[in-house]
Design an enzyme around this catalytic site. Structure first.
Site, PDB file in Angstrom:
ATOM      1  N   LYS A   1      49.201  18.961  34.233  1.00 48.14           N
ATOM      2  CA  LYS A   1      48.515  18.812  32.951  1.00 48.14           C
ATOM      3  C   LYS A   1      49.495  19.071  31.786  1.00 48.14           C
ATOM      4  CE  LYS A   1      43.970  20.298  34.748  1.00 48.14           C
ATOM      5  NZ  LYS A   1      43.049  21.460  34.758  1.00 48.14           N
TER       6      LYS A   1
ATOM      7  N   TYR B   1      36.702  13.331  33.970  1.00 50.45           N
ATOM      8  CA  TYR B   1      35.969  14.596  33.893  1.00 50.45           C
ATOM      9  C   TYR B   1      34.470  14.400  33.635  1.00 50.45           C
ATOM     10  CZ  TYR B   1      40.166  17.550  34.171  1.00 50.45           C
ATOM     11  OH  TYR B   1      41.294  18.206  34.606  1.00 50.45           O
TER      12      TYR B   1
ATOM     13  N   ASN C   1      45.408  25.817  32.957  1.00 48.02           N
ATOM     14  CA  ASN C   1      45.664  26.155  34.362  1.00 48.02           C
ATOM     15  C   ASN C   1      46.552  25.144  35.103  1.00 48.02           C
ATOM     16  OD1 ASN C   1      43.796  24.142  34.575  1.00 48.02           O
ATOM     17  ND2 ASN C   1      42.356  25.275  35.867  1.00 48.02           N
TER      18      ASN C   1
ATOM     19  N   GLU D   1      39.689   9.008  42.697  1.00 48.23           N
ATOM     20  CA  GLU D   1      40.587   9.404  41.597  1.00 48.23           C
ATOM     21  C   GLU D   1      41.926   8.667  41.686  1.00 48.23           C
ATOM     22  OE1 GLU D   1      40.766  13.687  41.654  1.00 48.23           O
ATOM     23  OE2 GLU D   1      38.714  13.897  40.919  1.00 48.23           O
TER      24      GLU D   1
HETATM   25  P1  IDP Z   1      39.401  22.498  39.233  1.00 49.41           P
HETATM   26  O1  IDP Z   1      40.428  21.925  38.272  1.00 49.41           O
HETATM   27  O2  IDP Z   1      39.927  23.727  39.916  1.00 49.41           O
HETATM   28  O3  IDP Z   1      38.845  21.485  40.198  1.00 49.41           O
HETATM   29  P2  IDP Z   1      36.861  22.313  37.804  1.00 49.41           P
HETATM   30  O4  IDP Z   1      35.712  23.261  37.981  1.00 49.41           O
HETATM   31  O5  IDP Z   1      36.722  20.939  38.364  1.00 49.41           O
HETATM   32  O6  IDP Z   1      38.185  23.036  38.332  1.00 49.41           O
HETATM   33  O7  IDP Z   1      37.127  22.221  36.233  1.00 49.41           O
HETATM   34  C1  IDP Z   1      38.000  21.225  35.727  1.00 49.41           C
HETATM   35  C2  IDP Z   1      38.908  21.852  34.706  1.00 49.41           C
HETATM   36  O8  IDP Z   1      38.141  22.251  33.588  1.00 49.41           O
HETATM   37  C3  IDP Z   1      39.629  23.120  35.148  1.00 49.41           C
HETATM   38  O9  IDP Z   1      40.799  22.885  35.892  1.00 49.41           O
HETATM   39  C4  IDP Z   1      39.941  23.763  33.834  1.00 49.41           C
HETATM   40  O10 IDP Z   1      41.074  23.151  33.215  1.00 49.41           O
HETATM   41  C5  IDP Z   1      38.701  23.407  33.002  1.00 49.41           C
HETATM   42  N1  IDP Z   1      37.709  24.479  33.038  1.00 49.41           N
HETATM   43  C6  IDP Z   1      36.839  24.776  34.035  1.00 49.41           C
HETATM   44  N2  IDP Z   1      36.078  25.823  33.715  1.00 49.41           N
HETATM   45  C7  IDP Z   1      36.466  26.203  32.485  1.00 49.41           C
HETATM   46  C8  IDP Z   1      36.054  27.238  31.588  1.00 49.41           C
HETATM   47  O11 IDP Z   1      35.150  28.046  31.874  1.00 49.41           O
HETATM   48  N3  IDP Z   1      36.683  27.316  30.387  1.00 49.41           N
HETATM   49  C9  IDP Z   1      37.688  26.455  30.024  1.00 49.41           C
HETATM   50  N4  IDP Z   1      38.111  25.450  30.830  1.00 49.41           N
HETATM   51  C10 IDP Z   1      37.513  25.336  32.042  1.00 49.41           C
END
Ligand code: IDP
Ligand code: MG
Length: 150
Positions: free
Chosen positions: A9, A49, A112, A126
């Site tokens: 990212k 997303y 992250n 995807e």
């Molecule tokens: P993943 O990337 O581990 O599959 P997902 O639940 O699919 O996680 O969420 C997609 C992305 O959305 C996450 O990688 C993160 O960047 C963002 N995200 C998820 N939950 C939160 C949150 O509570 N606050 C801010 N960003 C979030």
């Protein structure tokens, strides 16, 4: 053989961690299928997303992913979905296992570093969303027999 979309990212690209992510995936034995350094359009971000639309973090997530270039890749291997998610670590970096990328290089869920597909079906869809069919390379490595059991 499973396939996963992997994104480094914008934060990972800006911090110079593309090579680290690729290096770890290579060293694990996974095989690169496709890669593309690119800007993400709002349309692509919203499609990718879509499942998170309506959640409190959605707008920030879209803004984050389109804010700077990403390194988009497809990697394959046996159990690639689980193996790669394990290497990324839990979504929230402070819950990620030591040794995982998100543990070792991140602090906040909204920064992250990486994306990886969460199921075999999503790996396929995807890969098709981010890459044209002809960009996905079918190939074998001389080392495959030393990494893949069959
Ligand atoms: P993943 O990337 O581990 O599959 P997902 O639940 O699919 O996680 O969420 C997609 C992305 O959305 C996450 O990688 C993160 O960047 C963002 N995200 C998820 N939950 C939160 C949150 O509570 N606050 C801010 N960003 C979030
Ligand atoms: Mg996800």
């Amino acid at each position: 053989m499973e396939r996963s979309l992997v994104l480094v990212k914008p934060d990972g690209v800006q911090r110079g961690l593309v090579g680290e992510v690729i290096s770890r995936l290579e060293h694990r034995g996974l095989r690169l299928v496709a890669s593309k350094f690119m800007s993400v359009s709002p349309d692509l971000a919203e499609t990718h997303y879509a499942i998170h639309k309506g959640k409190p973090f959605y707008d920030g997530l879209i803004a984050y992913i389109i804010s700077a270039p990403v390194m988009a890749m497809v990697w394959e291997g046996p159990d690639a979905i689980v193996a790669i998610r394990q290497m990324m670590g839990a979504t929230k970096p402070t819950e990620a296992a030591p040794g995982s990328l998100r543990h070792d290089y991140a602090l906040e869920v909204g920064r992250n570093l990486t994306h990886a597909s969460d199921s075999v079906e999503n790996g396929v869809s995807e890969a098709a969303l981010w890459f044209k069919k002809e960009e996905l390379v079918d190939w074998t490595r001389a080392v495959d027999k030393w990494v893949f059991e069959s």
